[in-house]
Design an enzyme around this catalytic site. Sequence first.
Site, PDB file in Angstrom:
ATOM      1  N   GLY B  42       0.839  -1.192   0.000  1.00 31.27           N
ATOM      2  CA  GLY B  42       0.000   0.000   0.000  1.00 31.27           C
ATOM      3  C   GLY B  42       0.862   1.225   0.000  1.00 31.27           C
ATOM      4  N   THR B  43       0.602   2.110  -0.943  1.00 35.55           N
ATOM      5  CA  THR B  43       1.522   3.224  -1.203  1.00 35.55           C
ATOM      6  C   THR B  43       0.871   4.183  -2.168  1.00 35.55           C
ATOM      7  OG1 THR B  43       3.598   2.015  -0.976  1.00 35.55           O
ATOM      8  CG2 THR B  43       3.598   3.760  -2.579  1.00 35.55           C
ATOM      9  N   THR B  44       1.383   5.424  -2.192  1.00 27.88           N
ATOM     10  CA  THR B  44       1.161   6.257  -3.368  1.00 27.88           C
ATOM     11  C   THR B  44       2.482   6.884  -3.791  1.00 27.88           C
ATOM     12  OG1 THR B  44      -1.075   6.763  -2.676  1.00 27.88           O
ATOM     13  CG2 THR B  44      -0.127   8.171  -4.367  1.00 27.88           C
ATOM     14  N   SER B 178      -1.564   1.847  -4.247  1.00 29.19           N
ATOM     15  CA  SER B 178      -2.999   1.712  -3.976  1.00 29.19           C
ATOM     16  C   SER B 178      -3.730   3.056  -4.044  1.00 29.19           C
ATOM     17  CB  SER B 178      -3.206   1.074  -2.606  1.00 29.19           C
ATOM     18  OG  SER B 178      -2.543   1.849  -1.626  1.00 29.19           O
TER      19      SER B 178
END
Lengths: 224, 260
Positions: B42-44, B178
């Site tokens: 999960g990351t941007t 994500s």
Amino acid sequence: MAMMPYVSPEQQMKDRADYARKGISRGRSVVAIEYDKGVLFVAQNPSATLHKVSEIYDRIAFAAVGKYNEFEQLRVAGIRLADVKGYQYAREDVTGRSLANAYANALGAAFTESAKPFEVELLVAEIHADDVQLYHILYDGSITDEQGYVAIGGSAESLTTHLGEGFREGLSRDEALRLARESLGAAEKGEISRDRLEVAGLDRDRGRRKFARLTDADIAAALG
Amino acid sequence: MQNTFSDPFDLDGPSFSALLRQRMPAALDAAFRSTRVDHVEGTTIVALTFSAGVVIAGDRRATSGNIISKRDMRKVFEADGWSAVGISGAAGPAMELAKIFATELEHYEKVEGGPLSLEGKANKLAQMVRANLPLAMQGLVVVPLFAGFDPRDQLARIYEFDAAGGRYEERRFATAGSGGRDARGSLKARFREGLDRDAAVGMVIEALWDAADEDSATGGPDLVRGIYPLVAVIDAAGYRELDEATVAERVESVIADRRL
């Protein structure tokens, strides 16, 4: 099987050493000088792309004289060793000493075992915050730890004498470059033109990768 | 002696990952074939070009299911002096990918005496993502975002990837992770040609804010602990990261603009 004439081991080693020395003495020299911010390598090299001095790792540089294809192989082998080691452990675990030992072992083994010894002489330099280590490795694998300055190649002897006269601690980079050029000129009995100089070094003021190569413009500016 | 030196016509000559595969097969196996189930993800990551270069930024949160496992993760890495890689997906393999990729570029540069072209770097990264495919099938997906400046043609480019190693060049902006969809919407609404650097930095911070607002796996700025997004700029002067105080200031101004 054809009968081989007896040659004593002493004679064998001497013949090999003569052979290697003759090959090395045909090539042009490289000098390394410590200065206030690191170490500077200066080579007389008519080619701008076939380097004699290059980067191995963050704090480690390599210089060589002799047969190009042979030291090029050794250079690449050194980079491979350093990069795998740095990946496997940590970047600061890659040391000049272990690299110099690897070179000494490779050259020593080739000198005694293979059909022909390497016709090369190497320098490995590593810098730290307060000192410079200079390892000088000969064609037969013998290795010495040098202080301040060192010359390798055909005219190493006269270069060392000249460097010894002009060297002092705490030279600036430009002073070190001028001293190197004078020494190379004195050994060759004539001035070396700027575009035949290859200059590179390890500089403490740089970031992680301390190695830097001077461009023709940098060299011209430094020589004034 | 033959073993010490490489075959002169070895096609993998200047490749570090090939060397690693040959000398330490277990290292790559450990990196890309681990089967830990409770991995973090999960990351941007966002990247945006401006008139003189490219900005790349990432949030700092790592999650494991519904748990926040780390608040100050680094997801943007300097690949070499002229490029950066942002990572999203399973943290372990992704960070290993970034490390091997950076070593790969440096190794090539030292052995060959000069850097790879920007496209060459992107292709190499695509191959490394593709090599991770068996693991991606088990759920440990790694998707990087690659941004760089090519000193030869003075152009900044962004490359997006998919889990199968597909490589897509972008001239304007791209996102990964994500929260990438929300960040993409934010950038799409604001992007203009010929932005200056400051405007581009403001836009990526807003895009990360928008992503964190919608996606629970993306962390917003943490004002209590003083943790801010990591923002890097690559232009003719090379790669550099903005210092924390500058980013904090830009974040504060975004917050001021958005206060209801």
